[in-house]
Write an enzyme that holds these catalytic residues in place. Structure first.
Site, short mmCIF file in Angstrom:
data_model
loop_
_atom_site.label_atom_id
_atom_site.label_comp_id
_atom_site.label_asym_id
_atom_site.label_seq_id
_atom_site.Cartn_x
_atom_site.Cartn_y
_atom_site.Cartn_z
N LYS A 1 24.64 10.06 37.06
CA LYS A 1 25.88 10.55 37.66
C LYS A 1 26.99 10.37 36.65
O LYS A 1 26.90 9.50 35.78
CB LYS A 1 26.23 9.74 38.92
CG LYS A 1 27.13 10.46 39.87
CD LYS A 1 26.32 11.45 40.68
CE LYS A 1 27.10 12.13 41.76
NZ LYS A 1 26.18 12.82 42.68
N1 GLU Z 1 25.73 16.65 42.75
C1 GLU Z 1 24.58 17.04 43.51
C2 GLU Z 1 23.94 15.84 44.17
O1 GLU Z 1 24.59 14.84 44.41
C3 GLU Z 1 23.60 17.87 42.68
C4 GLU Z 1 23.07 17.18 41.46
C5 GLU Z 1 22.27 18.11 40.54
O2 GLU Z 1 22.10 19.27 40.89
O3 GLU Z 1 21.85 17.63 39.49
O4 GLU Z 1 22.79 15.85 44.54
#
Ligand code: GLU
Length: 420
Positions: free
Chosen positions: A110
């Protein structure tokens, strides 16, 4: 267990509580359990950004890789004033469990920048994004770590990240991010994927609890990329979407809102507030509305021990990451509210990110109908796995989902062993 002060924050403590609970049930070996409590690496960067008024503002940015056991890391980048190292680390951990639960070949990551994108111009956002990308560039790459959109970021943000990365490589590298514009190698269906995946998970939750979704009252907190899409799809199915909110407040009509009219209103005014024929309510009131399905799809930590006993939904489907605290989970469980947890309910985004990444690596693109049917297949399979696990072991769906996700990551550690 050692202290974890670097990451200490309520979201991190909650993620650790969830991990510890699952680790105990799984009887995880001490070494693996201890390792899973920490990220593999975490980077904190300053992001000096020239603002339109001539000042330079320095924002703090983060990128955290939780583990790389099952593949490169994957996870969104969020722009929000509350972003901090602890929250980003907790969300990276959740991404690990989510990817593992969905059977994707990724570890969790993240990133984020502590800023308020609503108060920044496009030019300021572009400069900040490019500088942030340059600062974390050593950590990202198509087979290393693949960012995607999250709260406060979108396709345009991904285009800037991709372009900045590509400039350092001297060639276009579409696989370095997902959630890109279609023109740059994005995938059909990615923008709607999280909301659509949530609806597929909800079909299963309704089926397994004998709820007729068509006559169900639905309340949605957050009218962005997740809540807005879920509300539209459920309304099209015939559900009565009785309440919807955004960061500024909510609207309510006990007979159901006209979502097409609401979408037009939001396009015109930028907010759900002031919709003709609807009463206005606060976000807190919205969560407590009588309904069959509640979809928290805004920020984390919304359902807590302060309001959980007033939640009147039969099913809570978590569009947001970590919207429910562990204390609230216990209260909802006691009230027989079925919580479809974040790592299952909102996994559609990363699932279609995976499809986008695979398409980009192969330079072969799929039709939207193929994407949606594969998404439905994966969401349905994951729901059924989680449901059976909960039936087998007794307990709620979150514990079951965490057990399945964490087990897979732990098995990866077991087979690979620790280096040296
Ligand atoms: N931000 C989204 C999540 O929390 C998608 C993450 C992604 O597609 O890598 O799952």
């Amino acid at each position: 267990m050692n202290s974890i002060s670097e990451f200490d924050s309520p979201p991190y403590q909650r993620a650790i509580q969830q991990l510890d609970r699952a680790a105990e049930r799984l009887k995880l070996p001490q070494a693996i359990h201890e390792r899973l409590r920490y990220p593999r690496r975490a980077m904190v960067v300053s992001v000096p950004t020239p603002m339109d008024d001539g000042r330079t503002e320095v924002f703090l940015g983060y990128r955290v890789h939780h583990n790389t056991v099952l593949g490169p890391t994957k996870g969104g980048i969020r722009y929000h004033p509350d972003v901090n190292l602890g929250e980003v680390t907790a969300l990276a951990m959740l991404m690990s469990w989510k990817c593992a639960l969905m059977g994707l070949p990724y570890g969790g990551a993240k990133g984020g920048v502590a800023c308020d994108p609503a108060r920044m111009s496009q030019r300021e956002l572009e400069r900040m994004t490019r500088r942030y990308t340059a600062e974390i560039i050593l950590l990202i790459g198509p087979d290393l770590d693949i960012p995607a959109p999250d709260l406060g970021t979108d396709e345009q943000t991904m285009a800037w990240i991709m372009d900045t990365y590509a400039m350092t490589q001297g060639r276009t590298v579409p696989g370095v991010v997902t959630g890109k514009p279609l023109l740059l190698g994005g995938s059909f269906g990615r923008r709607e994927a999280t909301g659509r995946g949530l609806v597929y998970a909800l079909y299963q939750a309704a089926k397994h609890t004998n709820l007729d979704l068509r006559s169900a009252r639905v309340v949605v907190q957050g009218f962005g990329n997740v809540g807005g899409v879920a509300a539209r799809l459920l309304w099209r199915e015939g559900c009565h979407v009785v309440g919807v909110s955004d960061a500024k407040g909510g609207v309510f009509n006990e007979h159901g809102l006209d979502i097409r009219q609401l979408l037009a209103h939001v396009k015109e005014t930028g907010t759900v507030g002031g919709l003709a024929g609807a009463d206005s309510i606060t976000n807190q009131e919205l969560l407590e509305l009588p309904c069959e399905v509640l979809i928290p799809a805004a920020v984390g930590g919304q359902i807590t021990d302060q309001n959980a006993d007033r939640i009147r939904a039969r099913i809570v489907a978590e569009g947001a990451n970590a919207p429910t605290t562990p204390e609230a989970d216990r209260i909802l469980e006691g009230k027989n509210v079925l919580v479809v947890p974040d790592i299952l309910a909102n996994a559609g985004g990363v699932v279609v990110s995976y499809f986008e990444w695979v398409q980009g690596l192969q330079f072969y693109f799929w039709r939207e109908s193929e994407i949606n049917s594969r998404l439905q297949e994966l969401m349905t399979r994951a729901f059924k796995n989680v449901w059976s696990q909960a039936q087998r072991a007794g307990g709620d769906l979150r514990t079951a989902a965490l057990i399945l996700g964490i087990k897979r990551v732990a098995e990866g550690f077991e087979v690979r062993g620790f280096y040296p």
